[in-house]
Design an enzyme around this catalytic site. Sequence first.
Site, mmCIF file in Angstrom:
data_model
loop_
_atom_site.group_PDB
_atom_site.id
_atom_site.type_symbol
_atom_site.label_atom_id
_atom_site.label_comp_id
_atom_site.label_asym_id
_atom_site.label_seq_id
_atom_site.Cartn_x
_atom_site.Cartn_y
_atom_site.Cartn_z
ATOM 1 N N GLN A 13 -7.502 22.261 42.269
ATOM 2 C CA GLN A 13 -6.851 20.716 42.492
ATOM 3 C C GLN A 13 -5.474 20.922 42.737
ATOM 4 O O GLN A 13 -4.609 21.610 42.277
ATOM 5 C CB GLN A 13 -7.288 19.971 41.328
ATOM 6 N N GLY A 14 -5.235 19.945 43.719
ATOM 7 C CA GLY A 14 -3.562 20.008 44.182
ATOM 8 C C GLY A 14 -3.275 18.403 43.879
ATOM 9 O O GLY A 14 -4.043 17.621 43.728
ATOM 10 N N TYR A 15 -1.958 18.159 43.663
ATOM 11 C CA TYR A 15 -1.304 16.925 43.389
ATOM 12 C C TYR A 15 -0.569 16.478 44.406
ATOM 13 O O TYR A 15 0.621 16.916 44.801
ATOM 14 C CB TYR A 15 -0.507 17.255 42.016
ATOM 15 N N LEU A 16 -0.770 15.290 44.969
ATOM 16 C CA LEU A 16 -0.098 14.795 45.821
ATOM 17 C C LEU A 16 0.918 13.865 45.493
ATOM 18 O O LEU A 16 2.106 13.648 46.266
ATOM 19 C CB LEU A 16 -1.201 13.767 46.855
#
Length: 150
Positions: free
Chosen positions: A20-23
């Site tokens: 998971q990545g954070y925009l």
Amino acid sequence: MVDHKKWGALKKPAGTHYHQGYLVDKLNCTIRVRLAGPTGFITIKGSNSGITRKEFEYKIPASDAAELIKEFAGSSVEKIRYKIKFAGKLWEIDEFMGDNLGLIMAEIELKSENEVFEKPAWITGEVSHDSRYYNSNLAKNPFKNWGNAD
């Protein structure tokens, strides 16, 4: 938090790999893109009120999720998630990878913050109010950087 020895001895179902990545990661709004096995999601979370916060999650194509993480995420985490039922509740246990290796956390969804529930023997402590343990913060300040403070 999870006791590593008790958790290691527990018979577990197959886990699912999460990336998971954070925009966006601001105090009042977090926008996360997640690959959970073969499925993509985008999630918008509001600010905390105690240990509760609004959350909106939508499925997106896995290829879009992978590209969004690669192209736009300022930070990311990877983990294996296990889902285990205990005393009528579903627990989600995350074994972190990469820079957060060695961290194992458990989470349970409750109907309210005051709901009473039975804790499994492998639960060692409560970290809901410690923002270092938020996945978005682990992406920026990973567990390996904490030293011997814990």
